[in-house]
Scaffold this active site. Structure first.
Site, short mmCIF file in Angstrom:
data_model
loop_
_atom_site.label_atom_id
_atom_site.label_comp_id
_atom_site.label_asym_id
_atom_site.label_seq_id
_atom_site.Cartn_x
_atom_site.Cartn_y
_atom_site.Cartn_z
CD GLU A 24 -2.83 0.89 2.56
OE1 GLU A 24 -2.68 -0.09 3.32
OE2 GLU A 24 -3.78 1.69 2.65
CD GLU A 172 -10.16 -2.75 6.49
OE1 GLU A 172 -10.11 -1.67 7.10
OE2 GLU A 172 -9.48 -3.75 6.81
CE1 TYR A 239 -3.19 -6.48 8.79
CE2 TYR A 239 -5.48 -5.79 8.71
CZ TYR A 239 -4.21 -5.83 8.14
OH TYR A 239 -3.98 -5.23 6.93
CD GLU A 296 -6.00 -4.89 4.20
OE1 GLU A 296 -5.88 -4.55 5.40
OE2 GLU A 296 -6.42 -4.14 3.30
CD GLN A 345 0.40 -2.60 3.70
OE1 GLN A 345 1.17 -1.93 3.00
NE2 GLN A 345 -0.78 -2.13 4.12
#
Ligand code: AHR
Length: 487
Positions: A24, A172, A239, A296, A345
């Protein structure tokens, strides 16, 4: 305890895109970490760091998601094409409030993919963009011949269209991507999808919908119910945090033993999430046409003290290697539904593969797990029957006459043994590697880049009956590749 490996049955194919990554516009994830510009004194090819590109090629990075994340919902692609010195400055309001010059745009992204040999996964701006803007972008990237956007692309130096394999509509959207309700998002999704140009009839663009936040099962239910027929996949975000407090997540290094255990346990929650979301999807899609992807995932800690706020910079230890192995083992288990995932990432941000400082680059323990697991790409899952011993997690797959077994020992203090009996006779060890931590936060630094590296794993034996025994050191991940006996 012997685990019987059902090698006579062919399990689901492990899509290579399960080993995807995410980059990102965030901190030094792209600028400095991947892209330094052609004029940089750091060795580069067309602005891309050669050390980083070479390291990522070694782990066969199959797909790279870009430009966000939250950033995607503020990104206007037209500002990032054309002569670099004329591109518009923008404020990255989500990440560090920094001003960026848009030097890394669509052309640079596809140049990076060309160097990596990876596929494209672009996330559209649904939060603050328009349907027209998205349609123009896709026309710009994928249309050949003459058209307003194809002409503009050619004027900007790219004659042939690029291949756009995956396309995300919304990120999201339940949160920073628009605060939408699932019913509303399902309609917005349908509208965007309706105007997505499919210029390459032979390779239609894969349409990915914004999926749930962690355990928001209602989101999955409504979005698949109302928009499922227009999507190829839906993406879950989950996450792993040591604590339940986003303001005090816990440190990446120097953490108490309790936070080792909480991270291991929370990483394992991915199994429950995939099972439950997939069961909901089964109601509308029993054939499993729609994929459940995790675009993610990874650890998220407090930022490294002294680093720029909002840059999400964190160290990466043997604990992160455990999280990567646990997740891959779970993704393989769900390989019939899960076809793509992206760790967050790639460089310098969250659970990164690589860390850079000026012209230096180091590989993290997570990088080595990607390397250890790469033989599973495109293989068929092999089911194991029998109770997995405490503190261990494993996966097995087979392809081209080879059986690949990966195991993680999450115990801090104890060596642990695993015994496998494949139905077919696999007898020749082709390769066997491990990474091991000597303390809970063992990691590599710019001063000591080789604290954790892959080395040969010697504690594995196959007896005359084809029984495989492996003894793992505490805090270690191993992969053993075994070939069938030749008749
Ligand atoms: O990966 C960092 C951020 O986490 C992404 O931008 C966003 O999608 C998620 O909340």
């Amino acid at each position: 305890m012997v685990i019987e490996l059902m090698t006579e049955n062919s399990g689901a194919k492990i899509s290579k895109y399960i080993y995807g990554q995410f980059s990102e516009h965030l901190g030094t994830g792209i600028y400095g970490g991947i892209y330094v510009g052609k004029k940089s004194s750091i060795k580069n090819v067309n602005g891309m760091r050669s050390d980083v590109v070479n390291a990522l090629k070694e782990i066969h990075l199959p797909v790279l998601r870009w430009p966000g994340g939250l950033f995607a919902d503020t990104y206007h692609w037209q500002q990032g094409v054309g002569p670099q010195d004329k591109r518009q400055l923008i404020v990255n309001t989500n990440w560090g409030d920094v001003v960026e010059d848009n030097a890394f745009g669509t052309h640079e992204y596809f140049e990076l993919l060309r160097q990596l040999g990876a596929e494209a996964y672009i996330n559209a701006n649904v939060g603050s963009g328009t349907v027209q803007e998205m349609a123009d972008w896709v026309e710009y990237m994928t249309r050949s011949g003459k058209s307003p956007m194809a002409d503009l692309r050619q004027k900007n130096g790219q004659r042939e269209p690029w291949k756009l394999k995956f396309f995300g509509i919304g990120n999201e959207s339940w949160g920073g991507g628009g605060h939408m309700r699932p019913e509303y998002y399902a309609d917005v999704y349908r509208q965007y999808e309706c105007f997505l140009p499919q210029n390459n009839k032979k390779h239609p663009i894969y349409r990915s919908a914004c999926g749930p936040n962690v355990d928001d099962y209602n989101w999955t239910d409504k979005v698949v119910k109302y928009a499922g027929e227009y999507m190829d996949g839906i993406s879950l975000h989950y996450y792993t945090l040591p604590t339940n407090d986003w303001h005090h997540k816990g440190s990446a290094t120097n953490f108490p033993e309790g936070q080792w255990h909480s991270v291991i346990q929370k990483a394992g929650r991915m199994d429950e999430l995939l099972t439950r979301h997939s069961t909901i999807m089964d109601k509308y899609d029993p054939e499993k046409r729609i994929n459940l992807n995790v675009d993610e995932w990874g650890t998220w800690y407090d930022e490294t003290p002294g680093t720029h706020e909002g840059f999400l910079q964190q160290q990466n230890t043997i604990r992160d290697a455990m999280v990567a192995a646990i997740n891959f083992n779970i993704f393989h288990k769900h390989a019939d539904r899960v076809k793509l995932t992206c760790i967050a990432q790639t460089v310098n941000v969250l659970q990164a593969m690589l860390l850079t400082k000026d012209d230096q680059m180091i590989k993290t323990p997570t990088y080595y797990v990607f390397d250890l697991y790469k033989n599973h790409m495109g293989a068929n899952v092999v089911q194991g029957i029998g109770k997995t011993p405490k503190d261990l997690t494993y996966t097995a797959s087979q392809k081209d006459n080879q059986l690949t077994i990966s195991i993680a020992n999450t115990s801090i203090n104890d060596s642990n043994e695993m015994t496998f009996k494949p139905q077919m006779n696999y007898s020749k060890i082709v390769s066997s590697y491990e990474i091991v931590g000597n303390k809970m936060d063992a990691h590599n630094t710019f001063e000591e880049p080789d604290n954790i590296v892959e080395k040969e794993f010697k504690d594995v034996l196959i007896n005359k009956d084809g029984i495989i025994k492996a003894k793992l050191a505490p805090m270690s991940v191993v992969t053993i590749v075994i070939e069938k006996k030749k008749n």
